[in-house]
Design a protein around this motif. Sequence first.
Motif: not given
Length: 108
Positions: A80-103
């Motif tokens: 569960i802890k590993t999956r939670h870490h993976w989910q947080r990492t994926q969410a951060k990546r999505r935010i970074q990609i969306e920010a780059l696309q917006a820029d």
Amino acid sequence: MSMFRKPLSAFQHGILHVVANLKTPYGLGIKRALDGDYDWEINTGWGYRNGETLVEEEDIKKIRGRQTNFYTKTSAVIAIKTRHHWQRTQAKRRIQIEALQADSRLQH
């Protein structure tokens, strides 16, 4: 542990997350950590019963102390802890990609 089991309740998920993240998970420490997540004080008996269910299903392991019970992670909690870490990492990546696309759109 039975082959077929009921899904975990949100409260039981909360217990698993607390056990995974407390340095020394013990009964009252788990209760105190969970009290902050709810608008009401958690009944000790309710916490104990749900904890025992998790012990019976081998999601956590109970170690009996002289005056209190301590709990340890099992592979279920680690997963569960590993999956939670993976989910947080994926969410951060999505935010970074969306920010780059917006820029990129602003520059064109």
